[in-house]
Write an enzyme that holds these catalytic residues in place. Sequence first.
Site, PDB file in Angstrom:
ATOM      1  N   ASP A  11      85.204   8.328 -26.424  1.00 35.76           N
ATOM      2  CA  ASP A  11      83.914   7.613 -26.947  1.00 35.76           C
ATOM      3  C   ASP A  11      83.338   8.407 -28.246  1.00 35.76           C
ATOM      4  O   ASP A  11      83.020   9.523 -28.135  1.00 35.76           O
ATOM      5  CB  ASP A  11      82.677   8.197 -25.664  1.00 35.76           C
ATOM      6  CG  ASP A  11      81.468   7.509 -26.331  1.00 35.76           C
ATOM      7  OD1 ASP A  11      80.974   7.190 -27.257  1.00 35.76           O
ATOM      8  OD2 ASP A  11      80.652   7.647 -25.363  1.00 35.76           O
ATOM      9  N   TYR A 230      76.648  19.185 -20.141  1.00 34.42           N
ATOM     10  CA  TYR A 230      76.769  17.562 -20.007  1.00 34.42           C
ATOM     11  C   TYR A 230      77.049  17.029 -21.481  1.00 34.42           C
ATOM     12  O   TYR A 230      76.237  16.951 -22.163  1.00 34.42           O
ATOM     13  CB  TYR A 230      75.717  17.195 -19.249  1.00 34.42           C
ATOM     14  CG  TYR A 230      75.824  15.629 -19.078  1.00 34.42           C
ATOM     15  CD1 TYR A 230      76.846  15.146 -18.074  1.00 34.42           C
ATOM     16  CD2 TYR A 230      75.441  14.683 -19.675  1.00 34.42           C
ATOM     17  CE1 TYR A 230      77.054  13.859 -17.548  1.00 34.42           C
ATOM     18  CE2 TYR A 230      75.601  13.177 -19.597  1.00 34.42           C
ATOM     19  CZ  TYR A 230      76.559  13.074 -18.535  1.00 34.42           C
ATOM     20  OH  TYR A 230      76.869  11.563 -18.185  1.00 34.42           O
ATOM     21  N   LYS A 233      79.906  11.353 -18.812  1.00 36.20           N
ATOM     22  CA  LYS A 233      80.971  11.079 -17.681  1.00 36.20           C
ATOM     23  C   LYS A 233      82.316  10.989 -18.515  1.00 36.20           C
ATOM     24  O   LYS A 233      82.348  10.650 -19.562  1.00 36.20           O
ATOM     25  CB  LYS A 233      80.631  10.193 -16.940  1.00 36.20           C
ATOM     26  CG  LYS A 233      79.710  10.541 -15.717  1.00 36.20           C
ATOM     27  CD  LYS A 233      80.575  10.943 -14.550  1.00 36.20           C
ATOM     28  CE  LYS A 233      79.604  11.487 -13.389  1.00 36.20           C
ATOM     29  NZ  LYS A 233      79.039  12.987 -13.721  1.00 36.20           N
TER      30      LYS A 233
HETATM   31  C1  F6R Z   1      75.812   7.828 -18.860  1.00 38.66           C
HETATM   32  C2  F6R Z   1      75.337   7.646 -20.145  1.00 38.66           C
HETATM   33  C3  F6R Z   1      74.036   7.453 -20.366  1.00 38.66           C
HETATM   34  C4  F6R Z   1      73.203   8.646 -21.026  1.00 38.66           C
HETATM   35  C5  F6R Z   1      71.738   8.230 -21.174  1.00 38.66           C
HETATM   36  C6  F6R Z   1      71.186   9.250 -21.979  1.00 38.66           C
HETATM   37  O1  F6R Z   1      77.114   8.361 -18.931  1.00 38.66           O
HETATM   38  O2  F6R Z   1      76.287   8.092 -21.011  1.00 38.66           O
HETATM   39  O3  F6R Z   1      73.212   7.019 -19.409  1.00 38.66           O
HETATM   40  O4  F6R Z   1      73.359   9.774 -20.170  1.00 38.66           O
HETATM   41  O5  F6R Z   1      71.694   7.068 -21.849  1.00 38.66           O
HETATM   42  O6  F6R Z   1      71.790   9.600 -23.144  1.00 38.66           O
HETATM   43  P1  F6R Z   1      71.413  10.599 -24.139  1.00 38.66           P
HETATM   44  O7  F6R Z   1      71.226  12.073 -23.474  1.00 38.66           O
HETATM   45  O8  F6R Z   1      72.499  10.750 -25.166  1.00 38.66           O
HETATM   46  O9  F6R Z   1      70.105  10.096 -24.913  1.00 38.66           O
HETATM   47 MG    MG Z   2      81.908   5.995 -21.737  1.00 41.18          MG
HETATM   48 MG    MG Z   3      79.667   7.720 -23.229  1.00 45.56          MG
END
Ligand code: F6R
Ligand code: MG
Ligand code: MG
Length: 366
Positions: A11, A230, A233
Amino acid sequence: MKITISAIKADIGAIAGHICPSPGVVNAVSEFVKKNAKNLLIDYYVGYCGDDIHILMTHQRGVGNKEIHGLAWEAFKAGTAVAKAEGLYGAGQDLLKDSFSGNVRGLGPGVAEMEIEERPAEPFLFFAADKTEPGAFNLPLYLAFADPMYSPGLMLSSTLAAGFSFTIMDVNYTEGDRVITLNAPEDLYDIAALLRDNHRFVIESIRSRKTGEIAVVCSTTRLHNIAGKYVGKDDPVMLVRVQSQFPATGEVVAPFEIAHYVAGDCRGSHNVPLMPVKRNSTIGYFDGPAMVQCLGFSVKDGKLIGPVDIFDHPYWDWVREKAAQKTSEIRRQGFSGPAMVGMEELEYGGIAERLHKLEEKFSVRK
Ligand code: F6R
Ligand code: MG
Ligand code: MG
């Protein structure tokens, strides 16, 4: 002819949140691979699943090869430069280390690769998932390679009757690769006892016990073990050889009809069904659905024929609808109980701090 099939994915930034890479990023990755494929690759395919770009390559340099991994790493860096220039969200997010050290394992990108002696006809499936974890493949692989309820070849074909050996990794262990190899059918209950825990025990590979040949390889990265926090995923990829001494294409894809519950969707923190989707699908609901693509290929002397988009068929429209309904059912209960993953998988630290503060306010009534 001996060939290696390598699937490497990362990603490196997405439009409108964690939705999908931009055409500019996909183009930058493809162009980089195209320009540098000479003398290195026999063939390649570039695509994406949600916000993860994958590069599928055929070559003759074996697994874990420095030049092949270096090509993917540099291609992702070229894509990241575009993602940054375009202001995409999470630009370069899976390139967790600054420098390449000979192999992308442990640097952030996910890898599934196998060296094979190409059969006269060599069909294989490439799976890519988004908004979920590598253990999402545990149940479908168990059913396809160990359960005649889903995989009739196990009882109908004398070649498949010898069974398969499963190599399973403990992905919580960070000092090295902690693995165990168990044989189906004798060790079925042991295999099940491990595979029930998708967060910790993940199928790394499966081999035919009749021929010793490799049948399956899955990516087993734990991004948070690399980054220490974190960072999304792990969104696995997997290669599965099919037909003849391996389960049929139909037997491998059949278990995905269940749309079984996995960890994923918004903030990687929910239990949701795994939806089989079409090639290059984007994210559309609740930062999900947790989804999986299946691309079918034939390969001859390393040349790829395909992909065929296996889940782009009316049958799978019904499964998608069912998965959406299952999602809606569990999402309606929000944070309550099984709707969310357990504490150890809730990879955002905020809740731990919150609970820690509350600890001090508790009192024990005398
Ligand atoms: C799940 C995912 C999204 C982010 C969410 C918050 O794997 O990628 O659900 O966890 O959009 O993202 P941030 O913390 O980058 O604002
Ligand atoms: Mg992804
Ligand atoms: Mg991602």
